[in-house]
Design an enzyme around this catalytic site. Structure first.
Site, PDB file in Angstrom:
ATOM      1  N   GLU A 165     -10.596  71.617 165.581  1.00  0.00           N
ATOM      2  CA  GLU A 165     -10.726  72.392 166.659  1.00  0.00           C
ATOM      3  C   GLU A 165     -11.928  72.818 166.957  1.00  0.00           C
ATOM      4  O   GLU A 165     -12.285  73.449 165.783  1.00  0.00           O
ATOM      5  CB  GLU A 165      -9.647  73.453 166.676  1.00  0.00           C
ATOM      6  CG  GLU A 165      -7.989  72.974 167.020  1.00  0.00           C
ATOM      7  CD  GLU A 165      -7.210  74.075 167.263  1.00  0.00           C
ATOM      8  OE1 GLU A 165      -7.639  75.238 167.587  1.00  0.00           O
ATOM      9  OE2 GLU A 165      -5.816  73.890 167.452  1.00  0.00           O
ATOM     10  N   GLY A 203     -11.849  76.978 162.705  1.00  0.00           N
ATOM     11  CA  GLY A 203     -10.247  77.614 162.943  1.00  0.00           C
ATOM     12  C   GLY A 203      -9.923  77.505 164.360  1.00  0.00           C
ATOM     13  O   GLY A 203     -10.446  76.548 165.154  1.00  0.00           O
ATOM     14  N   CYS A 204      -9.123  78.165 164.625  1.00  0.00           N
ATOM     15  CA  CYS A 204      -8.544  78.018 165.965  1.00  0.00           C
ATOM     16  C   CYS A 204      -9.641  78.191 167.312  1.00  0.00           C
ATOM     17  O   CYS A 204     -10.547  79.247 167.238  1.00  0.00           O
ATOM     18  CB  CYS A 204      -7.178  79.265 166.424  1.00  0.00           C
ATOM     19  SG  CYS A 204      -6.814  79.063 168.263  1.00  0.00           S
ATOM     20  N   PHE A 205      -9.794  77.280 168.165  1.00  0.00           N
ATOM     21  CA  PHE A 205     -10.866  77.370 169.253  1.00  0.00           C
ATOM     22  C   PHE A 205     -10.591  78.584 170.265  1.00  0.00           C
ATOM     23  O   PHE A 205     -11.577  78.646 170.580  1.00  0.00           O
ATOM     24  CB  PHE A 205     -10.920  76.033 169.692  1.00  0.00           C
ATOM     25  CG  PHE A 205      -9.879  75.343 170.237  1.00  0.00           C
ATOM     26  CD1 PHE A 205      -9.052  75.947 170.885  1.00  0.00           C
ATOM     27  CD2 PHE A 205     -10.008  73.995 170.169  1.00  0.00           C
ATOM     28  CE1 PHE A 205      -7.759  75.112 171.265  1.00  0.00           C
ATOM     29  CE2 PHE A 205      -9.145  73.055 170.789  1.00  0.00           C
ATOM     30  CZ  PHE A 205      -7.946  73.774 171.423  1.00  0.00           C
ATOM     31  N   TRP A 206      -9.582  78.965 170.335  1.00  0.00           N
ATOM     32  CA  TRP A 206      -9.467  80.203 171.255  1.00  0.00           C
ATOM     33  C   TRP A 206     -10.072  81.415 171.072  1.00  0.00           C
ATOM     34  O   TRP A 206     -10.921  81.773 171.982  1.00  0.00           O
ATOM     35  CB  TRP A 206      -7.980  80.456 171.456  1.00  0.00           C
ATOM     36  CG  TRP A 206      -7.063  79.460 172.119  1.00  0.00           C
ATOM     37  CD1 TRP A 206      -7.164  78.326 172.903  1.00  0.00           C
ATOM     38  CD2 TRP A 206      -5.791  79.677 171.965  1.00  0.00           C
ATOM     39  NE1 TRP A 206      -6.462  77.679 173.067  1.00  0.00           N
ATOM     40  CE2 TRP A 206      -5.211  78.283 172.638  1.00  0.00           C
ATOM     41  CE3 TRP A 206      -4.548  80.338 171.369  1.00  0.00           C
ATOM     42  CZ2 TRP A 206      -3.694  77.904 172.517  1.00  0.00           C
ATOM     43  CZ3 TRP A 206      -3.288  80.109 171.568  1.00  0.00           C
ATOM     44  CH2 TRP A 206      -2.906  78.964 172.163  1.00  0.00           C
TER      45      TRP A 206
END
Length: 164
Positions: free
Chosen positions: A53, A13-16
């Site tokens: 990502e 999912g979102c890498f952040w």
């Protein structure tokens, strides 16, 4: 890498958020976010084709094993949703393990089998397991994002006249 560290590449999912959680693990030496597993050379946020990502993790295997990294990985994202994590949809947000050695591939497959057998997730694990190819580092503004903006909050909206 040197002889005392290993490299792992994971997508969930979102890498952040993944970077923020994984960097805090004992034994993690460094992390960087970027794009992997796709078809575009020199991938960027605006042009990453079929890449996911991903997060690149350099770790000390004497302090944290690859298996421990994967167990945590399966705790912090839903490996049963294909091309999706929460509201983020598309191949960019798929679950994937990009192995750097035959041993990492074996550990990944074994860990997935244990996750499946555990019954902790409601569906079948759809995590892709593939060789690590090029890792294209994301732009500086995406690196360490949640450290740069630790107090990010959704601002309160002004109510519409009909809601007052």
């Amino acid at each position: 890498m040197n002889t005392t560290t290993e490299r792992a590449v994971l997508a969930g999912g979102c890498f952040w958020g993944m970077q923020d959680l994984i960097r805090k693990m004992d034994g993690v030496v460094s992390t960087r976010v970027g794009y992997s597993g796709g078809d575009v050379a020199n991938a960027t946020y605006r042009n990453h084709g079929t890449h996911a990502e991903a997060i690149e993790i350099v770790f000390d295997p004497k302090r944290v094993s690859y298996r421990q990294l994967l167990e945590f990985f399966f705790q912090i994202h839903d490996p049963t949703t294909k091309n999706r994590q929460g509201n983020d949809r598309g191949t960019s947000y798929r679950s994937a393990i990009y192995f750097t050695s035959d041993e990492q591939r074996r550990v990944a497959e074994d860990t997935i089998a244990d996750v499946e057998a555990s019954g902790l997730w409601p569906g079948k694990v759809v995590t892709e397991v593939a060789p690590a190819g090029p890792f294209w580092e994301a732009e500086p503004e995406h690196q360490d994002y949640l450290e740069k903006y630790p107090n990010w909050r959704l601002p309160a909206r002004q109510p519409h006249a009909a809601e007052r």
